[in-house]
Design a protein around this motif. Sequence first.
Motif, PDB file in Angstrom:
ATOM      1  N   GLY A 113       0.822  -1.193   0.000  1.00  0.00           N
ATOM      2  CA  GLY A 113       0.000   0.000   0.000  1.00  0.00           C
ATOM      3  C   GLY A 113       0.860   1.248   0.000  1.00  0.00           C
ATOM      4  N   THR A 114       0.220   2.390   0.141  1.00  0.00           N
ATOM      5  CA  THR A 114       0.964   3.646   0.115  1.00  0.00           C
ATOM      6  C   THR A 114       1.937   3.751   1.281  1.00  0.00           C
ATOM      7  N   ALA A 115       1.581   3.183   2.445  1.00  0.00           N
ATOM      8  CA  ALA A 115       2.480   3.251   3.596  1.00  0.00           C
ATOM      9  C   ALA A 115       3.758   2.460   3.332  1.00  0.00           C
ATOM     10  N   HIS A 116       3.624   1.295   2.675  1.00  0.00           N
ATOM     11  CA  HIS A 116       4.804   0.498   2.330  1.00  0.00           C
ATOM     12  C   HIS A 116       5.674   1.249   1.323  1.00  0.00           C
ATOM     13  N   CYS A 117       5.033   1.867   0.333  1.00  0.00           N
ATOM     14  CA  CYS A 117       5.783   2.613  -0.678  1.00  0.00           C
ATOM     15  C   CYS A 117       6.563   3.765  -0.048  1.00  0.00           C
ATOM     16  N   ALA A 118       5.930   4.460   0.894  1.00  0.00           N
ATOM     17  CA  ALA A 118       6.609   5.582   1.550  1.00  0.00           C
ATOM     18  C   ALA A 118       7.810   5.093   2.353  1.00  0.00           C
ATOM     19  N   LEU A 185      23.260  13.958 -13.629  1.00  0.00           N
ATOM     20  CA  LEU A 185      22.439  13.230 -12.661  1.00  0.00           C
ATOM     21  C   LEU A 185      23.265  12.788 -11.455  1.00  0.00           C
ATOM     22  N   PRO A 186      22.731  12.927 -10.231  1.00  0.00           N
ATOM     23  CA  PRO A 186      23.420  12.399  -9.045  1.00  0.00           C
ATOM     24  C   PRO A 186      23.671  10.900  -9.201  1.00  0.00           C
ATOM     25  N   TYR A 187      24.837  10.473  -8.714  1.00  0.00           N
ATOM     26  CA  TYR A 187      25.358   9.151  -9.060  1.00  0.00           C
ATOM     27  C   TYR A 187      26.074   8.575  -7.850  1.00  0.00           C
ATOM     28  N   GLY A 188      25.978   7.278  -7.674  1.00  0.00           N
ATOM     29  CA  GLY A 188      26.695   6.626  -6.586  1.00  0.00           C
ATOM     30  C   GLY A 188      26.209   5.200  -6.405  1.00  0.00           C
ATOM     31  N   PRO A 189      26.581   4.538  -5.307  1.00  0.00           N
ATOM     32  CA  PRO A 189      26.110   3.181  -5.063  1.00  0.00           C
ATOM     33  C   PRO A 189      24.583   3.126  -5.071  1.00  0.00           C
ATOM     34  N   ALA A 190      24.045   2.149  -5.799  1.00  0.00           N
ATOM     35  CA  ALA A 190      22.600   1.995  -5.950  1.00  0.00           C
ATOM     36  C   ALA A 190      22.248   0.514  -5.872  1.00  0.00           C
ATOM     37  N   HIS A 191      21.063   0.215  -5.383  1.00  0.00           N
ATOM     38  CA  HIS A 191      20.626  -1.176  -5.246  1.00  0.00           C
ATOM     39  C   HIS A 191      20.398  -1.807  -6.615  1.00  0.00           C
ATOM     40  N   CYS A 192      19.694  -1.090  -7.500  1.00  0.00           N
ATOM     41  CA  CYS A 192      19.455  -1.478  -8.892  1.00  0.00           C
ATOM     42  C   CYS A 192      18.503  -2.653  -9.073  1.00  0.00           C
ATOM     43  N   ASP A 193      17.897  -3.143  -8.004  1.00  0.00           N
ATOM     44  CA  ASP A 193      16.995  -4.303  -8.107  1.00  0.00           C
ATOM     45  C   ASP A 193      15.964  -4.253  -6.980  1.00  0.00           C
ATOM     46  N   LEU A 194      15.514  -3.051  -6.610  1.00  0.00           N
ATOM     47  CA  LEU A 194      14.667  -2.921  -5.427  1.00  0.00           C
ATOM     48  C   LEU A 194      13.204  -3.207  -5.765  1.00  0.00           C
ATOM     49  N   PHE A 195      12.923  -4.455  -6.093  1.00  0.00           N
ATOM     50  CA  PHE A 195      11.559  -4.909  -6.282  1.00  0.00           C
ATOM     51  C   PHE A 195      10.908  -5.134  -4.918  1.00  0.00           C
ATOM     52  N   ARG A 196       9.607  -5.304  -4.932  1.00  0.00           N
ATOM     53  CA  ARG A 196       8.872  -5.436  -3.668  1.00  0.00           C
ATOM     54  C   ARG A 196       9.319  -6.655  -2.864  1.00  0.00           C
ATOM     55  N   HIS A 246      -1.057   6.256  -9.229  1.00  0.00           N
ATOM     56  CA  HIS A 246      -0.555   7.571  -8.845  1.00  0.00           C
ATOM     57  C   HIS A 246      -0.477   7.754  -7.334  1.00  0.00           C
ATOM     58  N   ASP A 247      -1.391   7.148  -6.566  1.00  0.00           N
ATOM     59  CA  ASP A 247      -1.314   7.327  -5.114  1.00  0.00           C
ATOM     60  C   ASP A 247      -0.058   6.665  -4.553  1.00  0.00           C
ATOM     61  N   LYS A 248       0.263   5.472  -5.029  1.00  0.00           N
ATOM     62  CA  LYS A 248       1.476   4.792  -4.572  1.00  0.00           C
ATOM     63  C   LYS A 248       2.729   5.503  -5.084  1.00  0.00           C
ATOM     64  N   LEU A 249       2.680   5.952  -6.338  1.00  0.00           N
ATOM     65  CA  LEU A 249       3.826   6.646  -6.908  1.00  0.00           C
ATOM     66  C   LEU A 249       4.139   7.922  -6.131  1.00  0.00           C
ATOM     67  N   GLN A 250       3.132   8.705  -5.830  1.00  0.00           N
ATOM     68  CA  GLN A 250       3.374   9.946  -5.100  1.00  0.00           C
ATOM     69  C   GLN A 250       3.845   9.674  -3.679  1.00  0.00           C
ATOM     70  N   ALA A 251       3.318   8.637  -3.052  1.00  0.00           N
ATOM     71  CA  ALA A 251       3.782   8.278  -1.703  1.00  0.00           C
ATOM     72  C   ALA A 251       5.259   7.934  -1.732  1.00  0.00           C
ATOM     73  N   TRP A 252       5.663   7.140  -2.729  1.00  0.00           N
ATOM     74  CA  TRP A 252       7.076   6.742  -2.853  1.00  0.00           C
ATOM     75  C   TRP A 252       7.956   7.961  -3.109  1.00  0.00           C
ATOM     76  N   LEU A 253       7.614   8.737  -4.148  1.00  0.00           N
ATOM     77  CA  LEU A 253       8.459   9.854  -4.549  1.00  0.00           C
ATOM     78  C   LEU A 253       8.529  10.935  -3.485  1.00  0.00           C
ATOM     79  N   ASN A 254       7.397  11.233  -2.843  1.00  0.00           N
ATOM     80  CA  ASN A 254       7.391  12.275  -1.809  1.00  0.00           C
ATOM     81  C   ASN A 254       8.257  11.874  -0.622  1.00  0.00           C
ATOM     82  N   ALA A 255       8.169  10.600  -0.214  1.00  0.00           N
ATOM     83  CA  ALA A 255       8.963  10.134   0.928  1.00  0.00           C
ATOM     84  C   ALA A 255      10.449  10.152   0.589  1.00  0.00           C
ATOM     85  N   TYR A 256      10.781   9.750  -0.629  1.00  0.00           N
ATOM     86  CA  TYR A 256      12.181   9.787  -1.055  1.00  0.00           C
ATOM     87  C   TYR A 256      12.695  11.226  -1.055  1.00  0.00           C
TER      88      TYR A 256
END
Length: 321
Positions: A113-118, A185-196, A246-256
């Motif tokens: 849900g949105t809480a998990h995405c955030a 673009l900002p660059y550095g160590p990244a997970h690159c596979d952060l699936f659920r 869009h609700d999950k996307l905005q929760a994720w992006l806003n928290a990030y």
Amino acid sequence: MAVFTPVSERDAQQLLNHYTLGELVSLRGITAGIENTNYFLTTTQGEYVLTLFEVLSHEQLPFYIELMHHLATHGVPVPEPQTLRDGTRLTTLHDKPCAIVSRLSGGYEPEPGTAHCALAGRTLAQAHLAGRSFSIAQPNLRGLPWWQETIPKVLPFLSTSQATLITEVLEEQTRFAQSDTYQALPYGPAHCDLFRDNVLFDGTFDMPRMGGIIDFYFAGCDTWLFDVAVSVNDWCIHRNTGVLQHDKLQAWLNAYAEVRPFTEAEKHAWPVLLQAAALRFWVSRLYDFYLPRPAQTLKPHDPRHFELILQERRNTPAPAL
């Protein structure tokens, strides 16, 4: 991950003799996935995960192992690689590099849900910032050079329309990687596979708590925006269509963004990086599906899922960051 290399209880106990983790209680293979051999390992002192690396070499592995150690010591919830008696965190079993890491609490949420995405978005941003002080550099081994090398190998298996799509997108990504916008673009160590399934949660569905991020063995230095795009292409979609929720996307992006605000360059690059993230997994799933390695337990993912997502990202304007 898939069990490519059998490990017996005797093997595990002999390995534990090189650690200070207690005596073996149980050992159980993990059958999901396609890249490494993983076992749940329980000892008299705790619960761990034993990983034998089937593809990555001894020379490549210090990046992953030490990145997890670095993030854990900076308060990011990740598996902590265990240190052997000789002070190292990487050893060998059955002629394969191997490591033991702490097993995090919780489980993955198949329908977040949105809480998990955030929570996931916030934690990924924390990992990106913590990674700035990490001293080892290694490129994302499944980045653009790998796409350029691998796509010709899978083209014979594709229809004309699929071949046209994958070739066009590769050409676009190759050009974009040379642009000033990409270079900014900002660059550095990244997970690159952060699936659920690579994030664990405790608590309830309505009030989840972060358990931690797992499976760093596709990590590499890349643009952080690519890491975000990989994530939302899995976390924030309608599974049967690839359309963004869009609700999950905005929760994720806003928290990030509360932890690490997006730059102007990232806002311009966002639509292209969403396609890059979809292409990366379409290519890898095509490769695993049509050119698999032998394994005792192997369940390759359906490549059509990310073909669908890529088409959707090209057909529908991306929501703004």
